[in-house]
Write an enzyme that holds these catalytic residues in place. Sequence first.
Site, PDB file in Angstrom:
ATOM      1  N   SER A  26      -3.971 -25.595  54.937  1.00  0.00           N
ATOM      2  CA  SER A  26      -4.252 -25.462  56.359  1.00  0.00           C
ATOM      3  C   SER A  26      -5.262 -24.340  56.502  1.00  0.00           C
ATOM      4  O   SER A  26      -5.087 -23.254  55.938  1.00  0.00           O
ATOM      5  CB  SER A  26      -2.973 -25.188  57.150  1.00  0.00           C
ATOM      6  OG  SER A  26      -3.203 -25.446  58.510  1.00  0.00           O
ATOM      7  N   GLU A  27      -6.337 -24.594  57.234  1.00  0.00           N
ATOM      8  CA  GLU A  27      -7.491 -23.696  57.165  1.00  0.00           C
ATOM      9  C   GLU A  27      -7.251 -22.326  57.790  1.00  0.00           C
ATOM     10  O   GLU A  27      -8.062 -21.422  57.612  1.00  0.00           O
ATOM     11  CB  GLU A  27      -8.728 -24.363  57.794  1.00  0.00           C
ATOM     12  CG  GLU A  27      -8.633 -24.624  59.277  1.00  0.00           C
ATOM     13  CD  GLU A  27      -8.176 -26.042  59.588  1.00  0.00           C
ATOM     14  OE1 GLU A  27      -7.406 -26.615  58.774  1.00  0.00           O
ATOM     15  OE2 GLU A  27      -8.566 -26.559  60.638  1.00  0.00           O
TER      16      GLU A  27
END
Lengths: 203, 203, 231, 231
Positions: B46-47
Amino acid sequence: MSWNKNQMADEVISLFSNSCSVNLGIGLPTIIAERIPKTLDIIIHSENGVLGVEGRPAKDEVSPTLINAGKETISIAKGASFFDSALSFGMIRGGHLDFCVLGGMEVDTKGNLANWMIPGKKVTGMGGAMDLVNGAKEVIIMMTHFNKAGESKLKKLCELPLTGLSVVHKVVTDKGLFTPNGKTFDVIKLAPGVVEQDLKLPL
Amino acid sequence: MSWNKNQMADEVISLFSNSCSVNLGIGLPTIIAERIPKTLDIIIHSENGVLGVEGRPAKDEVSPTLINAGKETISIAKGASFFDSALSFGMIRGGHLDFCVLGGMEVDTKGNLANWMIPGKKVTGMGGAMDLVNGAKEVIIMMTHFNKAGESKLKKLCELPLTGLSVVHKVVTDKGLFTPNGKTFDVIKLAPGVVEQDLKLPL
Amino acid sequence: MTKIFKDAQSAIFDIKSGQTLMSGGFGLCGIAENCIDALAQRKDLTELAIISNNIGNSGRGLVKLLKNHQISKAYCSYVGGNPDLEEQMLRGEVEVELIPQGTFSERIRAAGLGIRAFYTPTGVGTLIAEGKEVKTFDRPCILEEALHADFAIIKAQKSDTFGNLWFKETARNFSPLMAMAAKVTIVEVEELVELGEIPAEDVHLPGIFVQRIFQGQNYKNEIEYLVTKDQ
Amino acid sequence: MTKIFKDAQSAIFDIKSGQTLMSGGFGLCGIAENCIDALAQRKDLTELAIISNNIGNSGRGLVKLLKNHQISKAYCSYVGGNPDLEEQMLRGEVEVELIPQGTFSERIRAAGLGIRAFYTPTGVGTLIAEGKEVKTFDRPCILEEALHADFAIIKAQKSDTFGNLWFKETARNFSPLMAMAAKVTIVEVEELVELGEIPAEDVHLPGIFVQRIFQGQNYKNEIEYLVTKDQ
C-alpha cells in the site's frame, strides 16, 4: 615557530560554534575529534553513516562494524544514529552540516581546493570530499603551509585538478589562519613568531 | 449477464502469479485483498508505506496509525515492513512491484488511461496513480464496462485528461477481460452470456 | 542548546503570513494535531502555502485552516474526500497544484538532500508534463524540481531530546521527508524520551533535521474508515 | 517460493563473465565475505565490472578478485589504501571510474528507485563535470545518471526468510541502496531469522528488493585500523 598538529586542531575548534555539527575528513583533521571540549556539545558526523561519533572505544568495546570514514574503530555518544550512505550524503549535500574540515594539497585565492590527485603520480580518489565542500555550510581546510619542496600550498590559482570551485571559507595551517579573498589571502591570525613576509602568500 | 464485483475481483486474481507483489488502488480494487487465496502467497503493497498488508483487524486490534491508501484500517502479515513515502514510491517507480490494479474512467486502444479528473466537473487528484501506472510491471484496470450514460469506457482514444500514456496491459470489466492492441481491444474472455457485439468496442 | 519547547503555540511563534508550510500525515494518519490546532487559533496567519498530501480530510486536520481562510495555495496529490478544499479550489480561493504522490514525495526528499531536480517517467504525456523539460533515457522522462518550505510541522511517536524520531506503523509517510526539506522543522511527539532510548540503528530520522520538539497532548488519532474483520 | 540458498557458491551460480556487480561495504566494514570468496574461487569469471566504494582495501575483500585478474572495470570513490587497484589502474589492466561518494550513493539509489538522473552541485568545475550537462538552479549543477547492476552481493546482520534486512552500526552504508539497484540481489547474513522477528518499523530494507538469501559462515569481520582509548 609554527603550530604543531594539536595547536592547529585547537585553532580549528575555536572556529566552531556551540552545538554545531561537524564532519572531519581523514588525515590531519581526525585528531580534532579527540580535542573537542565536551562543553561545546558538538555533533560529529562521519560520512560512512553515523551521526554522534564520540571518540575511541575501550579495548573490550571494540566493534568491527563501528568505524569512521578513516576506517578506524570509534565509539558513539548517546543519541547517535546510523543510516545508509544516500542519507548520509543527503545530509551533507542538503546543507545540514555546519562545518567540514578537510586536508588539502592546494588552496587558492578564489577559494578553490585541490586534494584528490596529482596527475601521473598519485590518485587517491575524492571519496566524499567533493560532496562535502559543496554541501557543508562552512569549509575549513587544515594542512601544512608548505609542501615537501618548500612551496606554499596557498596559491594564486590551484594547479592540481580541483576538488571544488570557490568552496573554501577558511584555511588553518601550521603558520596561521587565512581566508581567501579573491585576490590573495586575508591573514586572520599568525602562529607565534611567524612573519607574514615569510609565508610567500600570493600577491 | 455480467460479472459482479466479487467475480471481477476473482478474474483479476487469476491474472496474478504465485508469490507476486501487488498494489491495489482505492475503489473497486480494494475488495481484491479479501479474496486472494492464502495459497497464492501474494504480497500486498500500500503506497502510504507498508508492504505485507494482510486484511482487516479484529475490533480490539484496530490501530489508527495502521491504514491503507484508502485510509481504511488494516492488519499486517508476519514479515511486513513500514517505510516512508519516498521509498514506497521508489519501489513503485523502480519496477519492483509485479502488478497494480486501479479503477478507471476511460481506457483506450493505445493503452492510455484516464482516471483522475473530469474538467469542469470533478477533480479528485491523481494520488499515486500516475506513479503506479508508470512503475508497476503490469497494469490492470478494473472498472465497469459502461458509464452511467451507457457509453463504453473502453474507447478508441481517451477524451478525459490522461493518467498515463500507453501504460495499461489488461482491463477487467463486468463484461470481460480485454487487452488494448493499438487499434481496438482483444477480447480475452467474456462474462457468461455476454455477446461481443453488445460491447461497442472501438473498431 | 535545547530544542525542547513548551507547547505548540510556543513552537510556532515565528511562523508568518505568506510562508510555506509542510504538514506531515496521510489523510488523518500521523498528522501534527497540536500544531494544526495552534495554527487555527492564530487567525492572524493568512495566505499560507501548504504542502501536504491531502490538506486534511473529511472536515478534519488542515481543513480547520481552510475553514478559517488561512490557506491561499495548496500543493497536494489528492483532494478526493476533502469537499472543503474542492469547493475553495473551484471558487478560486485556494490555488491548488496537484502533484503525483511519488513525485511529491521525491521532490520533498530532493529539497532536503540537496538534489536540485530529477528525471522521472511519472506524468509523461499528461497535464503534469506541461511546460516541463523532457529527456529520453530508457523512456521519456520529465524534469521535476525540489520542493522547499519555510517550516514543517510533523508528529512522531517518539523523539529523544536531540530530535531523533521513531514513527509507528504507517504514520511515517511524508513526515521524515518534510523534516529534511524545511528550514525549520517542528516536531510534536506522543513520547518524549531520553537520549539513547531509541536504538541508534532504529532511528527513522536523525535529529540533525529537527529544530524544535514538544510533548504533544490530547491526541485524537482519528480513524477515517474503520473496517474490521468482524463486520 | 523460497529465497533461501544453501551457501555462497549456490547463490552466485548464474553470475557470468562480463557482468556488472555491486558489492556492499565501506572499506572492509559490512562486506559480503562469503560471496567474495566464492567469486574468487570461480576463476572462470572474468571481465567483471565492479561497483563498490573501495574495491577492497589493504589486500583484502575484493582485492582477491583483483589479484585473480577477474576485474576489468571498477566504479568507486576512493582507491587510497588499495595499492593493488592503484597498480592495476596505472598499468591499464583495470579501467577505474572515480565517482564522488555522495553522487555514487545517489546514482545507485536512483537506479533502484526509478529516478533516471538528477542534478547535483557536487563536482561542478572539476574533472567529474566533463561532458556532463550543466543547469543552474540556485547554483550550477551537473546531471548524473542512475547506476545499475546485474547483481548485488551484500551482507546483513539479520534477514528474515522474505529478505527483510537489518544492519548493525555502520555496516549499513551502501548495501541497502545496492540491493535496490541490482536486478538480482544476493544477501548473506550473520543471523537468518523467522518472519516477524524484525519489527516491521525497524526493517532497514524491505524484502521485496532481495532475491536470494543464505546463512553466511566463518566471518572474519576484520578491522582495518584498530584505535582504542587505552592506547
